[in-house]
Design a protein around this motif. Sequence first.
Motif, short mmCIF file in Angstrom:
data_model
loop_
_atom_site.label_atom_id
_atom_site.label_comp_id
_atom_site.label_asym_id
_atom_site.label_seq_id
_atom_site.Cartn_x
_atom_site.Cartn_y
_atom_site.Cartn_z
N THR A 163 -27.49 44.58 28.65
CA THR A 163 -28.42 45.62 29.10
C THR A 163 -29.82 45.39 28.57
OG1 THR A 163 -26.57 47.17 29.03
CG2 THR A 163 -28.76 48.12 29.23
N ALA A 164 -29.92 44.82 27.37
CA ALA A 164 -31.19 44.57 26.71
C ALA A 164 -32.01 45.86 26.62
CB ALA A 164 -31.95 43.44 27.42
N SER A 165 -33.32 45.75 26.73
CA SER A 165 -34.18 46.92 26.48
C SER A 165 -34.21 47.94 27.61
CB SER A 165 -35.60 46.45 26.17
OG SER A 165 -35.66 45.87 24.88
N LEU A 166 -33.44 47.71 28.68
CA LEU A 166 -33.29 48.79 29.66
C LEU A 166 -32.67 50.01 28.99
CD1 LEU A 166 -31.98 47.00 32.88
CD2 LEU A 166 -34.31 47.18 32.00
N ALA A 167 -31.93 49.78 27.90
CA ALA A 167 -31.33 50.89 27.16
C ALA A 167 -32.38 51.84 26.61
CB ALA A 167 -30.48 50.36 26.01
N LYS A 168 -33.60 51.37 26.41
CA LYS A 168 -34.66 52.23 25.87
C LYS A 168 -35.03 53.35 26.85
CE LYS A 168 -36.90 48.97 22.69
NZ LYS A 168 -36.21 47.70 22.91
N VAL A 169 -34.81 53.13 28.15
CA VAL A 169 -35.05 54.21 29.12
C VAL A 169 -34.11 55.37 28.84
CG1 VAL A 169 -34.97 54.84 31.57
CG2 VAL A 169 -35.85 52.59 30.89
N VAL A 170 -32.85 55.06 28.55
CA VAL A 170 -31.87 56.09 28.27
C VAL A 170 -32.18 56.76 26.93
CG1 VAL A 170 -29.40 56.58 28.07
CG2 VAL A 170 -30.18 54.71 29.54
N THR A 171 -32.55 55.97 25.92
CA THR A 171 -32.91 56.54 24.62
C THR A 171 -34.12 57.45 24.74
OG1 THR A 171 -32.10 54.51 23.56
CG2 THR A 171 -33.43 55.98 22.21
N ALA A 172 -35.12 57.02 25.52
CA ALA A 172 -36.31 57.86 25.71
C ALA A 172 -35.94 59.18 26.37
CB ALA A 172 -37.34 57.11 26.55
N ALA A 173 -35.06 59.13 27.36
CA ALA A 173 -34.63 60.37 28.03
C ALA A 173 -33.90 61.27 27.04
CB ALA A 173 -33.73 60.04 29.22
N ALA A 174 -33.04 60.69 26.22
CA ALA A 174 -32.29 61.48 25.24
C ALA A 174 -33.23 62.13 24.24
CB ALA A 174 -31.28 60.60 24.51
N VAL A 175 -34.27 61.42 23.82
CA VAL A 175 -35.25 61.99 22.89
C VAL A 175 -35.99 63.15 23.54
CG1 VAL A 175 -37.43 61.52 21.71
CG2 VAL A 175 -35.55 59.89 21.52
N LEU A 176 -36.48 62.95 24.76
CA LEU A 176 -37.25 64.00 25.43
C LEU A 176 -36.39 65.21 25.74
CD1 LEU A 176 -39.33 61.77 27.86
CD2 LEU A 176 -40.15 62.90 25.80
N ARG A 177 -35.10 65.00 25.98
CA ARG A 177 -34.21 66.13 26.29
C ARG A 177 -33.73 66.85 25.04
NH1 ARG A 177 -29.28 64.66 29.92
NH2 ARG A 177 -28.92 66.87 29.58
N ARG A 178 -33.40 66.10 23.99
CA ARG A 178 -32.67 66.67 22.87
C ARG A 178 -33.51 66.81 21.60
NH1 ARG A 178 -27.12 65.53 24.38
NH2 ARG A 178 -27.12 64.26 26.27
N GLN A 324 -26.21 63.78 42.12
CA GLN A 324 -25.85 64.57 40.95
C GLN A 324 -27.09 64.76 40.07
OE1 GLN A 324 -22.71 62.85 38.64
NE2 GLN A 324 -23.16 64.10 36.84
N ARG A 325 -27.45 66.00 39.84
CA ARG A 325 -28.60 66.29 38.98
C ARG A 325 -28.27 65.95 37.53
NH1 ARG A 325 -33.63 66.54 39.47
NH2 ARG A 325 -33.44 67.88 41.32
N VAL A 326 -29.02 65.02 36.93
CA VAL A 326 -28.78 64.66 35.53
C VAL A 326 -29.98 64.97 34.64
CG1 VAL A 326 -27.06 62.90 36.07
CG2 VAL A 326 -29.46 62.25 35.93
N TRP A 327 -31.17 64.97 35.22
CA TRP A 327 -32.38 65.34 34.49
C TRP A 327 -33.14 66.38 35.29
CZ3 TRP A 327 -34.37 59.62 34.08
CH2 TRP A 327 -33.60 58.92 33.15
N LEU A 328 -33.89 67.21 34.61
CA LEU A 328 -34.83 68.08 35.30
C LEU A 328 -35.89 67.23 35.99
CD1 LEU A 328 -35.36 70.86 32.60
CD2 LEU A 328 -34.05 71.05 34.72
N PRO A 329 -36.39 67.62 37.14
CA PRO A 329 -37.44 66.85 37.80
C PRO A 329 -38.65 66.62 36.89
CG PRO A 329 -36.58 68.50 39.30
CD PRO A 329 -35.96 68.79 37.96
N GLU A 330 -38.96 67.62 36.06
CA GLU A 330 -40.10 67.47 35.14
C GLU A 330 -39.88 66.34 34.14
OE1 GLU A 330 -39.89 71.50 36.86
OE2 GLU A 330 -38.46 70.26 35.73
N LEU A 331 -38.64 66.16 33.71
CA LEU A 331 -38.34 65.07 32.78
C LEU A 331 -38.48 63.72 33.48
CD1 LEU A 331 -37.34 63.93 30.09
CD2 LEU A 331 -35.00 64.28 30.90
N ALA A 332 -37.99 63.63 34.72
CA ALA A 332 -38.15 62.39 35.48
C ALA A 332 -39.64 62.06 35.67
CB ALA A 332 -37.45 62.51 36.83
N ASP A 333 -40.44 63.08 35.98
CA ASP A 333 -41.89 62.87 36.13
C ASP A 333 -42.50 62.35 34.83
OD1 ASP A 333 -41.59 63.91 38.66
OD2 ASP A 333 -42.43 65.87 38.17
#
Length: 555
Positions: A163-178, A324-333
């Motif tokens: 996966t390499a650094s594509l994982a950072k997209v998921v980590t960034a989302a987790a940080v912004l959400r949690r 399937q809704r997984v993030w709020l649209p504002e988070l995706a933006d």
Amino acid sequence: MRRPRWTCIGWKLLLATALTGAAVAEPTPEGEAQAALPPVSAHPPLVSPMPAGIAELLPPGVRPAGSPSDWVPATDAAAGDGSDAPGWLVERVERATPSGDARERIQVEYTIDRELEVSVREVLRRGGVQLGSVVLMDPVSGAVLAYVSTDPIAFPVTRTYPTASLAKVVTAAAVLRRAPAAAGRDCRYLGSPYTLGPAELVAPSRGGSVDPFWRALANSNNQCFARLAVGDVGAEAMLSEMASVGLLEAPAPGHPAGLFAPVRDALDLGRLGSGLAGSFISPLAAVRLAAVLAHGELVRPHWIAHVQDAEGRSLALPAPEAPQRVWLPELADQLRELLVGVTTQGTARSAFLDARGAPLLGPVRVAGKTGTLSGENPAGVYQWFIGIAPADAPRLAISALVVDGGRGRHSASQIAAEVLHEIFCDSEVCAPERLEARMAAWVQARPDPAPAAEAPLEDGPVDAAELDEMLRLVAGGEVDFPRRLRRNRVRGQIVFELELNRAGEVVALRVDSSNLPAFEKFVSQQVRSWKFTPPTRDGRPVEARARLPISITLN
């Protein structure tokens, strides 16, 4: 003195107002609805279900010779009705009947755009790429528009890669959400931002360099993202976030689920969150992750648009899965805006600038993420790029993966940039309208959807009262209030309306009623990180909507 905690009364989730079954289109910034790409043109009436094995039939551009599928190209696969249809790829395939004395033949129309695939192959050829793949997908419908591998045998798309650094997209989302406060914190590090060992998991108190969150993401800072995963997200939340964007499941028939190593200690978690180790995904899973950046919805990729039998009668396709809704649209933006920094100031900057240093795609901004990591099978340096374009009004998701064994001249970022240039630009100008014109041509060529097999209709999030079991809290539930909220005695209630994804995570909430306005913002932030038992109806995972009354008493 013991700090007071809030008490929550009435854990049972009450009946909520059911959503209607009407489809809702995501608005653009200008307020115009974005429609998904329609299926292929009108055909004769439906006669029977699609034959077994067709759903696993890979498109020709990624299908290895000698594929184990029962279905093989017919001897006249390139001839006959539909082969010269505008835009999409059409193929005749056949297999032996059970008796073995005849051949069953059908015609398959793919969502693949033939001209687009030709352009992709030419970009890969010019770049000298011997082992590479490119996937282009509509992020609204999940229709795969181009699916190419330079060598389907040595480099199959049905295998997982680092996966390499594509994982950072998921980590960034987790940080912004949690843990959104962590995104406002600067990261101090010593030496190379890409070096990571046990010592780098602890931030130095002084010296070194400092990156804000956006720059750490743009430059793919391993030290910073490892610390975020360890100190702010945690192993359970990290894996939960990866599951929510589909990385732990098979993205489509014939494709593998992601592979994830056990997280045994903090260093394992840091490597997982930064992408240095611990996870493997397929190119199709990667473009699916890119598509989530469009509107915060997980879509199911598909590449078969229509199937006909030998008499020209339409065969039923499985009903498409609802997004399937997984993030709020504002988070995706927010994530897209951060990831524009990758192509303008970060690791993909050189690929997205022309020889004069101007943006290669002109006004078309691209939100993307790179990833680079050594791997085996085949051996080499794996270079990823995933992106969504235009970043301001997403219409196209892309994944590019290149294995550079020292022979290729182009990185995955350069391949992706040139592919997007072919789509959005002509000899004089680049503009988002070029893609819109292409999509308009698809719409005109495919006016009516082909029939679909009967399937239970999804009406959006399911009422809590209609679930198989009562929702139960499995993570979260206890909160220490800050001092400013503990100054006075308080007794009251806040009633939330929650929307849960199929993993039981809170993806949206609103305050339905409250007599504690001073507490609403703080409690809302806490509830967003809670997790409930995965909701199901009739044994199938579903999204759910429920009301949660929280009574608060502070003495």
